[in-house]
Design a protein around this motif. Structure first.
Motif, PDB file in Angstrom:
ATOM      1  N   HIS A  25      85.136  56.406  59.878  1.00 47.86           N
ATOM      2  CA  HIS A  25      84.053  56.362  60.839  1.00 47.86           C
ATOM      3  C   HIS A  25      83.671  57.499  61.438  1.00 47.86           C
ATOM      4  O   HIS A  25      84.739  57.930  62.468  1.00 47.86           O
ATOM      5  CB  HIS A  25      82.659  55.323  61.226  1.00 47.86           C
ATOM      6  N   THR A  48      83.724  47.496  59.075  1.00 46.18           N
ATOM      7  CA  THR A  48      84.599  46.964  60.152  1.00 46.18           C
ATOM      8  C   THR A  48      83.391  48.538  61.187  1.00 46.18           C
ATOM      9  O   THR A  48      82.598  48.599  60.554  1.00 46.18           O
ATOM     10  CB  THR A  48      85.901  48.679  60.227  1.00 46.18           C
ATOM     11  N   PHE A  49      83.388  47.699  62.796  1.00 45.98           N
ATOM     12  CA  PHE A  49      82.294  48.061  63.614  1.00 45.98           C
ATOM     13  C   PHE A  49      82.268  50.150  63.410  1.00 45.98           C
ATOM     14  O   PHE A  49      83.205  50.819  63.620  1.00 45.98           O
ATOM     15  CB  PHE A  49      82.545  47.801  64.749  1.00 45.98           C
ATOM     16  N   TYR A  50      80.911  50.549  63.476  1.00 41.76           N
ATOM     17  CA  TYR A  50      81.347  51.945  63.893  1.00 41.76           C
ATOM     18  C   TYR A  50      79.654  52.064  64.339  1.00 41.76           C
ATOM     19  O   TYR A  50      79.164  51.103  64.403  1.00 41.76           O
ATOM     20  CB  TYR A  50      80.831  52.444  62.713  1.00 41.76           C
ATOM     21  N   PHE A  51      79.127  53.165  65.286  1.00 41.27           N
ATOM     22  CA  PHE A  51      78.114  53.440  66.009  1.00 41.27           C
ATOM     23  C   PHE A  51      77.698  54.803  65.467  1.00 41.27           C
ATOM     24  O   PHE A  51      77.821  55.432  65.583  1.00 41.27           O
ATOM     25  CB  PHE A  51      78.419  53.822  67.350  1.00 41.27           C
ATOM     26  N   CYS A  75      66.332  48.727  66.907  1.00 39.76           N
ATOM     27  CA  CYS A  75      67.121  47.912  67.505  1.00 39.76           C
ATOM     28  C   CYS A  75      65.805  47.628  68.287  1.00 39.76           C
ATOM     29  O   CYS A  75      66.725  45.931  68.886  1.00 39.76           O
ATOM     30  CB  CYS A  75      68.127  48.806  68.424  1.00 39.76           C
ATOM     31  N   PHE A 155      73.692  41.317  62.257  1.00 37.08           N
ATOM     32  CA  PHE A 155      75.082  41.299  62.363  1.00 37.08           C
ATOM     33  C   PHE A 155      76.558  41.942  60.951  1.00 37.08           C
ATOM     34  O   PHE A 155      76.771  42.541  61.720  1.00 37.08           O
ATOM     35  CB  PHE A 155      75.465  40.288  63.340  1.00 37.08           C
ATOM     36  N   THR A 157      76.088  43.969  58.734  1.00 38.45           N
ATOM     37  CA  THR A 157      76.006  45.267  58.942  1.00 38.45           C
ATOM     38  C   THR A 157      77.131  46.562  59.813  1.00 38.45           C
ATOM     39  O   THR A 157      77.613  46.898  59.179  1.00 38.45           O
ATOM     40  CB  THR A 157      74.614  45.916  59.356  1.00 38.45           C
ATOM     41  N   TYR A 158      77.541  45.403  61.070  1.00 34.09           N
ATOM     42  CA  TYR A 158      78.753  45.794  61.343  1.00 34.09           C
ATOM     43  C   TYR A 158      78.696  47.364  62.094  1.00 34.09           C
ATOM     44  O   TYR A 158      79.416  47.901  62.858  1.00 34.09           O
ATOM     45  CB  TYR A 158      80.317  46.017  60.414  1.00 34.09           C
ATOM     46  N   ASN A 159      76.964  47.422  62.722  1.00 30.60           N
ATOM     47  CA  ASN A 159      76.799  48.595  62.769  1.00 30.60           C
ATOM     48  C   ASN A 159      76.310  47.925  64.260  1.00 30.60           C
ATOM     49  O   ASN A 159      75.753  47.410  65.127  1.00 30.60           O
ATOM     50  CB  ASN A 159      74.989  49.512  61.980  1.00 30.60           C
ATOM     51  N   GLY A 160      77.112  49.440  64.635  1.00 25.63           N
ATOM     52  CA  GLY A 160      77.784  48.719  66.825  1.00 25.63           C
ATOM     53  C   GLY A 160      76.065  48.318  67.114  1.00 25.63           C
ATOM     54  O   GLY A 160      75.748  47.607  68.702  1.00 25.63           O
ATOM     55  N   CYS A 163      74.474  45.101  66.633  1.00 27.68           N
ATOM     56  CA  CYS A 163      75.626  43.905  67.282  1.00 27.68           C
ATOM     57  C   CYS A 163      75.043  43.759  68.063  1.00 27.68           C
ATOM     58  O   CYS A 163      74.778  42.941  68.769  1.00 27.68           O
ATOM     59  CB  CYS A 163      76.466  44.306  66.655  1.00 27.68           C
TER      60      CYS A 163
END
Length: 192
Positions: A25, A48-51, A75, A155, A157-160, A163
């Motif tokens: 990403h 994987t985590f991503y922002f 959020c 959680f 969704t792995y979107n930082g 999360c």
């Protein structure tokens, strides 16, 4: 057995489609390979985590976050949901304690030393299965389980950003509601 006359092209094609591709990403919702990161068209689940805040699916296929403002609102909602979950857990414990204060006394015959029968009284604490309090506890338990799975899916969704909102909401909810929790101290415990 001779396999040289068999056509193996279908096997090669299928093996090639199973090979995973590596995408990373870029921090803006896209990926370095030019795709949108698997968020649209259900091409694959991001593991994987991503922002990012572009094309982020949140729980439903029609609920897609496409701007920074939408991500802030999402959020905030997730934060409140996680705090509510913690409050619900503590609230259920308080209700259970309040309903279990219902003390009943039962008498039972006990043989005495001189052959007589004595009546000994015992306290029992509990609640009945068909009581309104137990039905309420059951409904609140169902709500708690549904909320916990919703937060787990958010959680996943792995979107930082999302999360972090789950974690901060759970922490804030614990901070706000946990002081009502009963603390049991075992005075016979000697290990430190």
């Amino acid at each position: 057995m001779d396999h040289s006359s068999m056509d193996h092209t279908g096997h090669v094609h299928r093996a090639a489609t199973l090979t995973p591709t590596l995408t990373t990403h870029d921090g803006h919702g896209g990926t370095t390979d030019g795709t949108s990161g698997g968020h649209e068209g259900h091409m694959g689940m991001v593991m994987t985590f991503y922002f990012g805040y572009q094309n982020v699916e949140l729980l439903f296929s029609g609920l897609i976050i496409n701007s920074a403002g939408e991500m802030v609102l999402a959020c905030l909602g997730v934060f409140l949901l996680a705090a509510l979950y913690e409050g619900l857990k503590i609230g259920r414990e308080v209700l259970l304690r309040r309903n279990q204060v219902n003390v009943r006394y039962n008498s039972m015959p006990v043989p005495g030393n001189d052959g007589t029968v004595l009546m000994e009284t015992h306290k029992t604490v509990g609640q009945r299965m068909l009581s309104p309090a137990h039905f309420l506890q059951t409904l609140l338990h169902i709500l708690q389980v549904v909320l916990s799975y919703v937060l787990m899916l958010v959680f996943m969704t792995y979107n930082g950003f999302l999360c972090i909102a789950v974690a901060l909401g759970a922490g804030a909810g614990y901070f706000l509601f946990s002081w009502k929790k009963a603390i049991v101290v075992d005075i016979t415990e000697h290990c430190h």
